[in-house]
Scaffold this active site. Sequence first.
Site, short mmCIF file in Angstrom:
data_model
loop_
_atom_site.label_atom_id
_atom_site.label_comp_id
_atom_site.label_asym_id
_atom_site.label_seq_id
_atom_site.Cartn_x
_atom_site.Cartn_y
_atom_site.Cartn_z
N GLY A 23 39.18 39.73 46.75
CA GLY A 23 38.15 40.57 47.47
C GLY A 23 36.85 39.52 47.72
O GLY A 23 36.74 38.38 47.29
N SER A 24 35.84 40.05 48.24
CA SER A 24 34.49 39.44 48.56
C SER A 24 33.77 39.47 47.27
O SER A 24 34.32 40.17 46.14
CB SER A 24 33.75 40.35 49.71
OG SER A 24 33.29 41.42 48.96
N SER A 27 32.86 42.72 44.86
CA SER A 27 33.90 43.98 45.12
C SER A 27 34.45 44.35 43.79
O SER A 27 35.20 45.32 43.73
CB SER A 27 35.03 43.29 46.05
OG SER A 27 35.38 42.21 45.31
N THR A 30 35.72 41.06 38.75
CA THR A 30 35.74 40.65 37.33
C THR A 30 35.68 41.99 36.49
O THR A 30 36.47 42.12 35.46
CB THR A 30 34.34 40.17 37.15
OG1 THR A 30 34.33 38.61 37.96
CG2 THR A 30 34.14 39.62 35.76
N GLU A 96 37.49 33.54 38.69
CA GLU A 96 36.80 32.67 39.68
C GLU A 96 37.93 31.39 40.22
O GLU A 96 37.74 30.52 39.94
CB GLU A 96 35.62 32.08 38.94
CG GLU A 96 34.37 32.86 38.56
CD GLU A 96 33.71 33.59 39.73
OE1 GLU A 96 34.34 33.21 41.04
OE2 GLU A 96 32.97 34.28 39.53
N VAL A 172 31.21 25.28 48.09
CA VAL A 172 30.82 25.69 46.78
C VAL A 172 29.44 25.72 46.82
O VAL A 172 28.74 24.61 46.73
CB VAL A 172 31.55 24.89 45.81
CG1 VAL A 172 30.93 25.51 44.31
CG2 VAL A 172 33.13 25.02 45.76
N GLY A 175 25.86 31.18 43.13
CA GLY A 175 24.76 31.88 43.55
C GLY A 175 24.95 33.65 43.65
O GLY A 175 26.41 34.03 43.11
N CYS A 184 31.08 44.44 55.82
CA CYS A 184 32.01 44.89 56.41
C CYS A 184 32.39 44.08 57.61
O CYS A 184 31.57 43.13 57.99
CB CYS A 184 32.01 46.15 56.87
SG CYS A 184 30.93 46.43 58.38
N1 ADP Z 1 27.00 46.02 47.66
C1 ADP Z 1 27.85 46.11 46.45
N2 ADP Z 1 28.92 46.88 46.55
C2 ADP Z 1 29.41 47.09 45.36
N3 ADP Z 1 29.10 46.83 44.38
C3 ADP Z 1 27.91 46.03 44.19
C4 ADP Z 1 27.17 45.83 45.38
N4 ADP Z 1 26.07 45.19 44.91
C5 ADP Z 1 25.98 45.06 43.64
N5 ADP Z 1 27.16 45.51 43.06
C6 ADP Z 1 27.55 45.72 41.50
O1 ADP Z 1 28.59 44.81 41.61
C7 ADP Z 1 29.69 45.16 40.33
C8 ADP Z 1 30.69 44.61 40.73
O2 ADP Z 1 30.60 43.27 40.10
P1 ADP Z 1 31.70 42.23 39.56
O3 ADP Z 1 32.81 42.93 38.96
O4 ADP Z 1 31.39 41.14 38.90
O5 ADP Z 1 32.13 41.86 41.20
P2 ADP Z 1 32.90 40.49 41.62
O6 ADP Z 1 33.37 39.90 40.43
O7 ADP Z 1 33.98 40.97 42.77
O8 ADP Z 1 31.67 39.67 42.28
C9 ADP Z 1 29.66 46.96 40.83
O9 ADP Z 1 30.18 47.73 39.85
C10 ADP Z 1 28.07 47.12 41.08
O10 ADP Z 1 27.47 47.59 40.09
C1 LIG Z 2 31.61 33.25 49.31
C2 LIG Z 2 31.45 32.03 48.51
C3 LIG Z 2 30.85 32.18 47.15
N1 LIG Z 2 30.77 31.09 46.26
C4 LIG Z 2 30.40 31.27 44.90
C5 LIG Z 2 29.17 32.10 44.64
C6 LIG Z 2 29.40 32.71 43.30
O1 LIG Z 2 28.88 32.01 42.39
C7 LIG Z 2 31.06 32.69 43.18
C8 LIG Z 2 31.51 33.95 43.30
O2 LIG Z 2 31.34 34.91 42.48
P1 LIG Z 2 31.84 36.52 42.35
O3 LIG Z 2 32.50 36.54 41.02
O4 LIG Z 2 32.95 36.70 43.22
O5 LIG Z 2 30.65 37.19 42.54
O6 LIG Z 2 31.41 31.78 44.14
C9 LIG Z 2 30.92 29.79 46.81
O7 LIG Z 2 30.70 28.63 46.30
N2 LIG Z 2 31.48 29.75 48.19
C10 LIG Z 2 31.59 30.69 48.95
O8 LIG Z 2 31.80 30.54 50.32
ZN ZN Z 3 28.86 46.89 57.67
#
Ligand code: ADP
Ligand SMILES: Cc1cn([C@H]2C[C@H](O)[C@@H](COP(=O)(O)O)O2)c(=O)[nH]c1=O
Ligand code: ZN
Length: 212
Positions: A23-24, A27, A30, A96, A172, A175, A184
Amino acid sequence: MFIEPNIRNTPHNSTGWIEVVCGSMFSGKTEELIRRVKRAKIAKQQVAIFKPAIDTRFHARHVVSHNANAVMSTPVPSSQEILKNIDKCDVVGIDEAQFFDEGIIDVSIELANRGIRVIVAGLDMDFQGKPFGPMPHLMAVAEYVTKVHAICVTCGDIAHYSHRLVSSDEKVVLGEQDIYEPLCRKCYYSDEKPEVKVSSTPTENVNGVHKN
Ligand SMILES: Nc1ncnc2c1ncn2[C@@H]1O[C@H](COP(=O)(O)OP(=O)(O)O)[C@@H](O)[C@H]1O
Ligand SMILES: Cc1cn([C@H]2C[C@H](O)[C@@H](COP(=O)(O)O)O2)c(=O)[nH]c1=O
Ligand SMILES: [Zn+2]
């Protein structure tokens, strides 16, 4: 919610498989990986978690979610290092995964063929909405694919895209919220989406990876 098909590898079901969680950004990929791994540990399974060594945002030896949930992990520089670091284990978690080399596909297949449950989490798309690294191939070979969604920061709908807020064409750029926001479909393709900030100078460059 994903319910494990065979959480215990009994002699009757001692087969491995691949699960993908994608997912994004934000989302919950993790979080979902951690949830599945914790349940496996409760079932007294041996678990090993890996992440690419370039992803050191929160902690070098932990997989950490945006809401600070964490489990121990081994950072590895390449997919082959995963095979070298596997001892006896029932479950392998990979976070990741989009940052791994293409070898991660054969490594995942090899582990699953050995009878291991492989849980792979990663970004399905990059900031341009293009498939990210080995993720599409992993989704194709996985038995189970779960797409998770963030909340669009503009309209509150289900977010599917990671919009980059700084101008950089690098695939890459590590951030967080300062650089990315989940949007969306409608908001991502809208001409009114937040303007991209002028590129900030990367503070670190490890193997061509910019870290703002
Ligand atoms: N816009 C957002 N939508 C959903 N969750 C968000 C948002 N911004 C911050 N969060 C937080 O991010 C958590 C998910 O983190 P994480 O599992 O690390 O996501 P991912 O690995 O997909 O980046 C959610 O439980 C919530 O606390
Ligand atoms: C979209 C996008 C993301 N990244 C980097 C930014 C973050 O360091 C990770 C994703 O972390 P998350 O656990 O999914 O929040 O990827 C990137 O390098 N390039 C991209 O296009
Ligand atoms: Zn929207």
